[in-house]
Design an enzyme around this catalytic site. Sequence first.
Site, mmCIF file in Angstrom:
data_model
loop_
_atom_site.group_PDB
_atom_site.id
_atom_site.type_symbol
_atom_site.label_atom_id
_atom_site.label_comp_id
_atom_site.label_asym_id
_atom_site.label_seq_id
_atom_site.Cartn_x
_atom_site.Cartn_y
_atom_site.Cartn_z
ATOM 1 C CG HIS A 59 26.481 -41.616 -45.216
ATOM 2 N ND1 HIS A 59 26.859 -41.109 -44.176
ATOM 3 C CD2 HIS A 59 26.255 -42.891 -45.100
ATOM 4 C CE1 HIS A 59 27.033 -41.898 -43.205
ATOM 5 N NE2 HIS A 59 26.377 -42.893 -43.625
ATOM 6 C CG ASP B 189 31.186 -32.831 -37.023
ATOM 7 O OD1 ASP B 189 31.340 -32.109 -36.026
ATOM 8 O OD2 ASP B 189 30.195 -33.930 -36.769
ATOM 9 N NE ARG B 190 35.034 -37.116 -40.893
ATOM 10 C CZ ARG B 190 35.645 -38.104 -40.317
ATOM 11 N NH1 ARG B 190 37.107 -37.705 -40.243
ATOM 12 N NH2 ARG B 190 35.250 -39.222 -39.911
ATOM 13 C CG ASN C 160 26.211 -39.473 -40.661
ATOM 14 O OD1 ASN C 160 26.644 -39.020 -41.816
ATOM 15 N ND2 ASN C 160 27.502 -40.341 -39.958
#
Length: 483
Positions: free
Chosen positions: A413, A260-261, A289
């Site tokens: 995180h 992701d990202r 997550n």
Amino acid sequence: MSSVDPVSQDDKTKAEDFKNKANEFFKDKHFEQAIDLYTNAIDLDPTVAVYYGNRSFAYLKTESYGYALIDATKALELDPTYIKGYYRRATSNMAMGKFKLALKDFESVKRARPRDKDAQLKYNECNKIVRQIAFEKAIAVDSTRKRPSESLDVESMAVDSGYAGPRLDGEITAGFMSELLDWMRNQKILHRKYAFKIILEVKKIFQALPSLVDVTIPECNKFTVCGDIHGQFYDLLNVFKLNGLPSQDNPYLFNGDFVDRGSFSVEVVLTLFGFKALYPNHFHLSRGNHESETMNKMYGFEGEVQKKYSSQMVELFTEVFNYLPLAHIIGGKILVTHGGLFKDDDVLLDDIRKVDRDRQPPEDGIMCDLLWSDPQMLNGRSPSKRGVGTQFGPNVTEDFLSRNGLELVIRSHEVKPEGYEVSHNGKCITVFSAPNYCDQMGNKGAFITLTKDLKPEFTVYEAVPHPKVKAMQYASPLFGLLS
């Protein structure tokens, strides 16, 4: 100042000055400083919706979605016609996977601006996601439906004679991994047959692991812990350049949020899965997550896999992510998990071992906290700035470690300016391994090396150049709201 006290003209002027200064910090991507200045403006004049709206936007930039939601709601209480407030609140809810609530706010914007094509586009996009999730939930209850891994016939997949890349005709070898890294470094795609083989092979390994994995550091070796990579493949290659390729003599643990990202998530996850299959006892992966269906829909991994491969592979990744362990114990003394500790005081290591992880992350409980929680400076606990999990103080960390015979928590995180942060009297370390996160945060990356004495040492590094593919390239169009 109470909510009914009048605001003096002097305070209004000072508040506006704070807001203007905050806007400059925001433009320069100094979001934490911007948040502090918006807070100063609000303290002086809590009646202006824009102050809350702007701070909400800054919170979104720092992934503090829970705080962003509160501010957007306050802005709308002060001014129900404040359109940006609806956008901010919708974005906050989307980031937490609450698409139905987001849809209500997009609908409000659409009603207020019926001729606004952008508002209509965002409403349609969000509505599409709501319908897609409802459909997937409906078919998920079909007990006769095969899992993606059960419906694949990899051996029947033909490889075109013109394909010049790495081939995987037997077990994964160090030679194959070297070829794979070189091939992907040059922005070439591994043939789908071999990509599927890697994913299926690593699935069998993950399935056999417990939710909490015990890891021993070999006598003469270092052990490396990396934090979030977030699809930054070229920075991952730089980690291997600085610290050596994984091997039996150079073990690693990557602590979640592989994807992701960043727009090279496919390359990252195939690399990590390949090394896990090659060195199953010396290369370790924890779930983050972002190894979840909802996050992947929003933040780019789903779109990237569909672009480079297929929806079938998206479904397989979703299945395999569910088998990723949730935490590791290193040397019997260090807990490594992606997010952090728990809302409850009485959690023991055996409780983590018993977690049934073969599912999408829940919104509460041990699994949720392991993936989503964050440390805070003050003792006790607070509602999560993210709107999911909890924030836990130094006394919570101390109590957990004492009750479980541990010495340290390592988690990831969160972006940190130097790539890592030591907190809670040295008992909680955050490590984040994606430098210049999303091509805009300017942070350094870091990794931790441990030796037999379990004393952490830190290596800090800058971002390296990557091909001209922007971060969030494959993310949902709705996240244009964050640009």
